[in-house]
Design a protein around this motif. Structure first.
Motif, short mmCIF file in Angstrom:
data_model
loop_
_atom_site.label_atom_id
_atom_site.label_comp_id
_atom_site.label_asym_id
_atom_site.label_seq_id
_atom_site.Cartn_x
_atom_site.Cartn_y
_atom_site.Cartn_z
N GLN A 83 -13.69 6.62 6.97
CA GLN A 83 -12.23 6.60 7.11
C GLN A 83 -11.77 5.70 8.24
OE1 GLN A 83 -8.82 10.00 7.93
NE2 GLN A 83 -10.71 10.57 6.93
N ASN A 84 -12.47 5.74 9.36
CA ASN A 84 -12.11 4.93 10.52
C ASN A 84 -13.39 4.42 11.19
OD1 ASN A 84 -9.13 5.28 10.73
ND2 ASN A 84 -9.71 7.42 10.89
N LEU A 139 -8.70 -9.00 13.28
CA LEU A 139 -8.07 -8.77 11.98
C LEU A 139 -7.10 -7.60 12.05
CD1 LEU A 139 -11.17 -9.17 9.61
CD2 LEU A 139 -9.56 -10.93 10.39
N SER A 140 -6.18 -7.56 11.11
CA SER A 140 -5.30 -6.42 10.98
C SER A 140 -6.09 -5.22 10.45
CB SER A 140 -4.15 -6.74 10.01
OG SER A 140 -4.64 -6.83 8.68
N GLY A 141 -5.48 -4.04 10.51
CA GLY A 141 -6.17 -2.85 10.02
C GLY A 141 -6.54 -2.96 8.56
N GLU A 143 -6.98 -5.79 6.77
CA GLU A 143 -8.02 -6.81 6.60
C GLU A 143 -9.38 -6.26 7.01
OE1 GLU A 143 -5.39 -10.86 7.44
OE2 GLU A 143 -6.24 -9.73 9.12
N ARG A 144 -9.41 -5.52 8.11
CA ARG A 144 -10.67 -4.94 8.57
C ARG A 144 -11.21 -3.95 7.54
NH1 ARG A 144 -9.16 -2.44 13.51
NH2 ARG A 144 -8.86 -4.58 14.23
N GLN A 145 -10.32 -3.15 6.95
CA GLN A 145 -10.74 -2.18 5.95
C GLN A 145 -11.39 -2.87 4.76
OE1 GLN A 145 -10.85 0.95 6.32
NE2 GLN A 145 -10.32 2.10 4.49
N ARG A 146 -10.82 -3.98 4.34
CA ARG A 146 -11.39 -4.71 3.22
C ARG A 146 -12.73 -5.33 3.56
NH1 ARG A 146 -6.57 -8.25 3.12
NH2 ARG A 146 -7.91 -9.73 2.01
N VAL A 147 -12.91 -5.82 4.80
CA VAL A 147 -14.20 -6.37 5.22
C VAL A 147 -15.26 -5.27 5.25
CG1 VAL A 147 -15.45 -7.37 7.18
CG2 VAL A 147 -13.23 -8.30 6.50
N PRO A 165 -10.09 5.24 1.30
CA PRO A 165 -10.25 3.77 1.27
C PRO A 165 -8.94 3.02 1.28
CG PRO A 165 -10.64 4.71 -0.90
CD PRO A 165 -10.53 5.87 0.04
N THR A 166 -7.82 3.66 0.96
CA THR A 166 -6.53 2.95 0.97
C THR A 166 -5.88 2.94 2.34
OG1 THR A 166 -5.45 4.99 0.21
CG2 THR A 166 -6.07 3.39 -1.47
N ASN A 167 -6.53 3.53 3.35
CA ASN A 167 -5.99 3.50 4.71
C ASN A 167 -5.68 2.06 5.13
OD1 ASN A 167 -5.93 6.18 5.28
ND2 ASN A 167 -7.63 6.18 6.72
#
Length: 258
Positions: A83-84, A139-141, A143-147, A165-167
């Motif tokens: 999640q984080n 990166l933005s939050g 962008e980082r989530q997608r990486v 995952p949509t966070n």
């Protein structure tokens, strides 16, 4: 399959978190896990990953007890998007994605064509190829989530577990993620995703609703996401609207006629 059999778990000197959870994740199936805060969703994923050991019951991976697999063997079969974070500081986006190949390489092996192809594919399907040379910390939050999702996909797992995952994702990337998870399941990966927003769970094939550490309901999303079940689990604070073959879940304060 990845299977939970009668899982019980509680933290030392803490309350019981899970009590008798039964769950099966088969390759090619997308399972959405729903439930209020504290219902045991994240703990369930940690048990399925082997990060925690159940106090009773067991997790089985492809017919064997999960603890009988080495950490590297589990890493070649199960990938996880937490999640984080945490995320490694000082690395570029591409370097982070390449970390997903470690279960296949070990610490000292050199990457080969298969590894290069896995990294390229993961960055393409997550729309992160343009971020390859940028530091992850910049990166933005979203962008980082997608990486971090690309890192999980670079493992080329048999099972993919995702916690919220949509966070941090905007509406475009939320929709893109849901489409991607559907494609991955269609290609034979077993996907289990925790969602707070039940509307996202409607895209999945199966759903389970946790309440107080137990499975309150299981079935298709349409069977699980009902007004009666959600009013009970969420103390009456949501409404489920149905019409024209669609379902929408709204907080009770929304001024919409049922």
């Amino acid at each position: 399959m990845l299977e939970a059999r009668g899982l019980h778990f509680g933290y030392p000197q803490g309350p019981r978190v899970l009590a008798g959870v039964e769950l099966r994740l088969e390759p090619g199936t997308w399972l959405a896990v729903l439930g209020p805060n504290g219902s045991g969703k994240t703990t369930l994923l940690a048990l399925l990953l082997g990060l925690l050991r159940p106090s009773a019951g067991e997790v089985r991976l492809d017919g064997r007890a999960l603890h009988a697999w080495s950490a590297a063997a589990r890493g070649r079969r199960i990938a996880y998007l937490p999640q984080n974070g945490p995320y490694p500081p000082g690395l570029t986006a591409e370097e982070v994605v390449r970390l997903g190949r470690l279960p296949h390489l070990g610490l000292w092996s050199r990457e080969g064509p298969e590894d290069e192809a896995a990294v390229a594919w993961a960055m393409r399907v997550t729309e992160t190829a343009a971020l390859a040379d940028r530091p992850l910390a910049a990166l933005s939050g979203g962008e980082r989530q997608r990486v971090l999702l690309a890192r999980a996909l670079a493992q080329r797992p048999r099972y993919l577990l995702l916690d919220e995952p949509t966070n941090h994702l905007d509406l475009h990337h939320q929709a893109a993620l849901l489409r991607l998870l559907g494609r991955l399941a269609a290609e034979g990966i077993g996907v289990a995703s925790v969602f707070h927003d039940p509307n996202h769970a409607l895209a999945a094939r199966r759903a389970v609703l946790l309440e107080g550490g137990r499975v309150a309901d299981a079935g298709t999303p349409e069977q699980v996401i009902t007004g009666a079940a959600f009013r009970r689990v969420y103390a009456g604070d949501v409404r489920v609207l149905r019409g024209e073959g669609r379902v929408a879940v709204l907080p009770r304060w929304a001024e919409v006629e049922e």
